[in-house]
Design an enzyme around this catalytic site. Sequence first.
Site, PDB file in Angstrom:
ATOM      1  N   ASP A 163      13.265  17.172  83.674  1.00 26.04           N
ATOM      2  CA  ASP A 163      12.558  16.144  84.459  1.00 26.04           C
ATOM      3  C   ASP A 163      11.583  16.521  85.704  1.00 26.04           C
ATOM      4  O   ASP A 163      10.735  15.894  85.932  1.00 26.04           O
ATOM      5  CB  ASP A 163      13.753  15.287  84.852  1.00 26.04           C
ATOM      6  CG  ASP A 163      14.767  14.672  84.121  1.00 26.04           C
ATOM      7  OD1 ASP A 163      14.000  14.258  82.799  1.00 26.04           O
ATOM      8  OD2 ASP A 163      15.791  14.771  83.773  1.00 26.04           O
ATOM      9  N   ASN A 205      17.385  24.712  80.702  1.00 29.87           N
ATOM     10  CA  ASN A 205      18.614  24.196  80.493  1.00 29.87           C
ATOM     11  C   ASN A 205      19.287  25.027  79.615  1.00 29.87           C
ATOM     12  O   ASN A 205      18.852  25.785  78.802  1.00 29.87           O
ATOM     13  CB  ASN A 205      18.572  22.564  80.147  1.00 29.87           C
ATOM     14  CG  ASN A 205      17.813  22.290  79.146  1.00 29.87           C
ATOM     15  OD1 ASN A 205      18.090  22.423  78.083  1.00 29.87           O
ATOM     16  ND2 ASN A 205      16.619  21.652  79.300  1.00 29.87           N
ATOM     17  N   PHE A 240      18.024  10.254  73.073  1.00 30.90           N
ATOM     18  CA  PHE A 240      19.129  10.844  73.389  1.00 30.90           C
ATOM     19  C   PHE A 240      19.259  10.865  74.723  1.00 30.90           C
ATOM     20  O   PHE A 240      18.520  10.813  75.464  1.00 30.90           O
ATOM     21  CB  PHE A 240      19.219  12.227  72.762  1.00 30.90           C
ATOM     22  CG  PHE A 240      19.635  12.598  71.277  1.00 30.90           C
ATOM     23  CD1 PHE A 240      20.730  13.034  71.164  1.00 30.90           C
ATOM     24  CD2 PHE A 240      18.841  12.007  70.167  1.00 30.90           C
ATOM     25  CE1 PHE A 240      21.271  13.211  69.657  1.00 30.90           C
ATOM     26  CE2 PHE A 240      19.326  12.316  68.932  1.00 30.90           C
ATOM     27  CZ  PHE A 240      20.324  12.562  68.617  1.00 30.90           C
ATOM     28  N   LYS A 274      13.227   2.179  78.565  1.00 32.08           N
ATOM     29  CA  LYS A 274      12.162   2.910  77.817  1.00 32.08           C
ATOM     30  C   LYS A 274      11.802   2.216  76.451  1.00 32.08           C
ATOM     31  O   LYS A 274      11.024   2.932  75.673  1.00 32.08           O
ATOM     32  CB  LYS A 274      12.602   4.363  77.589  1.00 32.08           C
ATOM     33  CG  LYS A 274      12.772   5.160  79.136  1.00 32.08           C
ATOM     34  CD  LYS A 274      13.042   6.553  79.045  1.00 32.08           C
ATOM     35  CE  LYS A 274      13.257   6.999  80.369  1.00 32.08           C
ATOM     36  NZ  LYS A 274      13.252   8.375  80.417  1.00 32.08           N
TER      37      LYS A 274
END
Length: 399
Positions: free
Chosen positions: A281, A212, A325, A343
């Site tokens: 991911d 990314n 984040f 989470k």
Amino acid sequence: MNFTGKTVLLGVTGSIAAYKAANLASMLKKTGADVHVLMTANATKFIHPITFETLTGNKCLIDTFDRNFEFSVEHVSLAKRADCAIVAPASANVIGKIANGIADDMLTTTLMACAVRCPILIAPAMNTAMYRNPIVQENLTKLAEHGYEIITPATGYLACGDTGEGKLPPEELLMAHIERALVTEKDLAGKKVLVTAGPTMEKIDPVRFISNHSTGKMGYAIAKAAMLRGAEVTLVTGKTAIPVPHFVQVVPVVSAKEMFDAVTGRFPAQDIIIKAAAVADYRPAAPADEKVKKKDGELAIRLERTDDILKYLGEHKEHQFLCGFSMETENMLENSKAKLVKKNLDMIVANNVKVAGAGFGTDTNVVTFITKDDVRELELMSKEDVANRLLDEILQRMA
């Protein structure tokens, strides 16, 4: 670095490395600091005082009884104004004088007056045999016990022709020591902070990968800010082009699996975990051992989920404060709030990459702090300012 409003005293002693002090003085001046150079008589044999006067705009001081501050004795006047003092280079002779309370020139008398007022840094520079001399080592130990910060000399080729310990460290490292000394509020002292930063890279074949656009700037800013505020910082980082922060334990990783192992293995000993990395991911389910050759038609790569680091930490946290984040392109608040709950995070920092000044590769950010009971939107600011605001928020909530 911005030292505007800070007064830094630079002591220069009789060492061949004195010429490096000129660059250090120039670097300090460029940060906005008010720089005052104090030289020993021997130092003037290696570099002329006019050099420092030209670079700093202040008179270079050598004579203890030179007075011009409203009839105040200069060494006391400077000591009262100093925010930090550094002796670079520090000769064995001056180290011995300071360690044993001898104040017989402008430099040593000023340092004597500074001792209880501001941080004092000592950067030894000398021949290896002199540096290793037990008496010199005892003097350095004595200074450290009295609160002086001793900067470890570099190892390399010395002016005498020997190779070994005793080189004055690079000016950039000396600046980093000064910067850390000037941040006097050590509100994270005694805390262990783990920060993740940068991208992960998931292998397709030996020459290709999935990644990314993360540059790591936000995570690195957080790690540095926490270090400056006294924390013991571990930075688990993917590959970036950013210089590694000084005084931070850096753990380099490549893939999401490597980051998972590095973080979870260190997690139990931490007080604060801030997950600023952009972790993939998905990864290729079956990376090829050889380069995938180009063929006619389309190519499909089967992907599988990577380990969810935040989810694992949320399920296993005990005393730790866990901050994640969330980078979104739509429905930022809704998606980030759901992530916070799912989470089991204490806090999440959300931003939208489509907002001007936010996102990957910028020096600024526009973020929103989200907890179970509060949403706080911040204005556009530098990533360094975001880092400090984040640490302020975490400390407040931990208290």
